[in-house]
Design a protein around this motif. Structure first.
Motif, mmCIF file in Angstrom:
data_model
loop_
_atom_site.group_PDB
_atom_site.id
_atom_site.type_symbol
_atom_site.label_atom_id
_atom_site.label_comp_id
_atom_site.label_asym_id
_atom_site.label_seq_id
_atom_site.Cartn_x
_atom_site.Cartn_y
_atom_site.Cartn_z
ATOM 1 N N VAL A 38 41.777 25.899 16.772
ATOM 2 C CA VAL A 38 40.629 25.783 15.969
ATOM 3 C C VAL A 38 40.147 27.075 15.628
ATOM 4 C CG1 VAL A 38 37.921 25.564 16.212
ATOM 5 C CG2 VAL A 38 39.594 23.635 16.912
ATOM 6 N N SER A 39 40.454 28.037 16.486
ATOM 7 C CA SER A 39 40.266 29.535 16.287
ATOM 8 C C SER A 39 40.925 30.246 17.419
ATOM 9 C CB SER A 39 38.756 29.855 16.312
ATOM 10 O OG SER A 39 38.453 31.361 16.141
ATOM 11 N N PRO A 40 41.906 31.182 16.918
ATOM 12 C CA PRO A 40 42.590 32.189 17.886
ATOM 13 C C PRO A 40 41.694 32.791 18.744
ATOM 14 C CG PRO A 40 43.422 32.358 15.515
ATOM 15 C CD PRO A 40 42.373 31.710 15.487
ATOM 16 N N GLY A 41 42.078 32.686 20.178
ATOM 17 C CA GLY A 41 41.170 33.321 21.082
ATOM 18 C C GLY A 41 40.173 32.465 21.687
ATOM 19 N N MET A 42 39.707 31.219 21.133
ATOM 20 C CA MET A 42 38.689 30.606 21.411
ATOM 21 C C MET A 42 38.923 29.974 22.996
ATOM 22 S SD MET A 42 37.334 26.696 19.935
ATOM 23 C CE MET A 42 36.185 27.458 18.436
ATOM 24 N N LEU A 43 37.981 30.052 23.665
ATOM 25 C CA LEU A 43 38.225 29.416 25.254
ATOM 26 C C LEU A 43 38.150 28.066 25.266
ATOM 27 C CD1 LEU A 43 35.642 31.868 26.888
ATOM 28 C CD2 LEU A 43 37.972 32.094 26.997
ATOM 29 N N PRO A 44 38.816 27.529 25.954
ATOM 30 C CA PRO A 44 38.842 25.951 26.134
ATOM 31 C C PRO A 44 37.621 25.318 26.514
ATOM 32 C CG PRO A 44 40.769 26.849 27.450
ATOM 33 C CD PRO A 44 39.790 28.070 26.938
ATOM 34 N N ALA A 45 36.578 26.055 27.028
ATOM 35 C CA ALA A 45 35.481 25.519 27.441
ATOM 36 C C ALA A 45 34.415 25.451 26.022
ATOM 37 C CB ALA A 45 34.676 26.121 28.609
ATOM 38 N N THR A 46 34.733 26.525 25.209
ATOM 39 C CA THR A 46 33.938 26.378 23.806
ATOM 40 C C THR A 46 34.576 25.188 22.878
ATOM 41 O OG1 THR A 46 33.728 28.869 23.906
ATOM 42 C CG2 THR A 46 33.468 27.763 21.766
ATOM 43 N N PHE A 47 35.887 25.004 23.035
ATOM 44 C CA PHE A 47 36.400 23.721 22.474
ATOM 45 C C PHE A 47 35.879 22.413 22.985
ATOM 46 C CE2 PHE A 47 39.512 20.382 22.063
ATOM 47 C CZ PHE A 47 39.612 20.323 20.881
ATOM 48 N N LYS A 48 35.408 22.475 24.144
ATOM 49 C CA LYS A 48 35.148 21.169 24.880
ATOM 50 C C LYS A 48 33.611 20.980 24.362
ATOM 51 C CE LYS A 48 37.804 21.570 29.216
ATOM 52 N NZ LYS A 48 37.679 21.503 30.677
ATOM 53 N N ALA A 49 32.735 22.032 24.238
ATOM 54 C CA ALA A 49 31.714 22.079 23.952
ATOM 55 C C ALA A 49 31.417 21.661 22.013
ATOM 56 C CB ALA A 49 30.791 23.480 23.847
ATOM 57 N N LEU A 50 32.543 22.073 21.422
ATOM 58 C CA LEU A 50 32.610 21.597 20.068
ATOM 59 C C LEU A 50 33.072 20.154 20.137
ATOM 60 C CD1 LEU A 50 32.525 22.132 16.977
ATOM 61 C CD2 LEU A 50 35.011 22.854 17.427
ATOM 62 N N SER A 51 33.926 19.761 20.934
ATOM 63 C CA SER A 51 34.219 18.211 20.875
ATOM 64 C C SER A 51 33.148 17.427 21.455
ATOM 65 C CB SER A 51 35.379 18.153 21.723
ATOM 66 O OG SER A 51 36.586 18.820 21.472
ATOM 67 N N VAL A 52 32.393 17.788 22.422
ATOM 68 C CA VAL A 52 31.364 16.879 22.944
ATOM 69 C C VAL A 52 30.000 16.602 21.762
ATOM 70 C CG1 VAL A 52 29.221 16.758 24.554
ATOM 71 C CG2 VAL A 52 31.693 16.980 25.204
ATOM 72 N N VAL A 53 29.825 17.873 21.145
ATOM 73 C CA VAL A 53 28.895 17.836 20.048
ATOM 74 C C VAL A 53 29.457 16.921 18.826
ATOM 75 C CG1 VAL A 53 27.506 19.287 18.371
ATOM 76 C CG2 VAL A 53 27.810 19.763 20.769
ATOM 77 N N SER A 54 30.527 17.028 18.580
ATOM 78 C CA SER A 54 31.349 16.113 17.514
ATOM 79 C C SER A 54 31.031 14.647 17.893
ATOM 80 C CB SER A 54 32.438 16.513 17.413
ATOM 81 O OG SER A 54 33.430 15.596 16.508
ATOM 82 N N ARG A 55 31.362 14.318 19.177
ATOM 83 C CA ARG A 55 31.445 12.936 19.689
ATOM 84 C C ARG A 55 29.999 12.428 19.639
ATOM 85 N NH1 ARG A 55 35.227 12.709 23.856
ATOM 86 N NH2 ARG A 55 36.642 12.245 22.202
ATOM 87 N N PHE A 56 29.139 13.381 20.268
ATOM 88 C CA PHE A 56 27.669 12.728 20.985
ATOM 89 C C PHE A 56 26.520 13.288 20.081
ATOM 90 C CE2 PHE A 56 30.440 12.190 24.704
ATOM 91 C CZ PHE A 56 30.588 10.923 24.656
ATOM 92 N N GLY A 57 26.835 14.282 19.319
ATOM 93 C CA GLY A 57 25.868 14.953 18.672
ATOM 94 C C GLY A 57 25.027 14.293 17.280
#
Length: 154
Positions: A38-57
């Motif tokens: 998604v973006s070089p250097g992105m933390l896994p927790a930030t990816f999880k936040a993006l995923s959750v917002v995508s799924r439930f936002g």
């Protein structure tokens, strides 16, 4: 004194724990690799936040923190990073003007799809020979385990 049945259950639970450990290791690797795509250097927790917002936002920061059982301060920084990357937006919550709703942008949905694609095909390939009923049954069992229920029996 324990019975053979108790010993069998204990052994089965230990095998399940071991299998979950293997699965979690694979999943952590997936999340790390996907975050990097998604973006070089992105933390896994930030990816999880993006995923959750995508799924439930769209979600408020409080709702996101509750879903992830995460610190609101850390999540706020993650959402700021995602916003700067053009992956999410924050808009006023029409139900509470003090809150803002976080939503994934078109760019964010596209980047998530690209980041997940290699692993989605792996899962699809891994269960290619499974019956649809077996896949649905596993999904039912995992959900029951996650929420602490006894799975329904057909």
């Amino acid at each position: 004194m324990t019975s053979d049945k108790d010993d069998d259950r204990r052994e089965a639970v230990q095998a399940l724990e071991s299998s979950f450990s293997e699965l979690m290791t694979v999943f952590r690797r997936f999340v790390s690799e996907a975050a990097e795509r998604v973006s070089p250097g992105m933390l896994p927790a930030t990816f999880k936040a993006l995923s959750v917002v995508s799924r439930f936002g769209p979600l408020t920061l409080s709702a996101l923190a509750e879903r992830l059982a995460a610190d609101k301060g850390f999540l706020s920084r993650s959402i700021t990073e995602l916003e700067e990357l053009g992956l999410v937006t924050r808009t006023p919550d029409p139900n509470d003007r003090r809150s803002r709703l976080i939503a994934v942008t078109e760019v964010g949905h596209g980047r998530l799809a690209e980041a997940r694609a290699p692993h989605e095909s792996r899962l699809f390939d891994a269960i290619a020979d499974w019956t649809i009923d077996d896949i649905r049954h596993l999904s039912t069992l995992l959900h029951a385990l996650a929420v602490g229920e006894v799975p329904a029996r057909d």
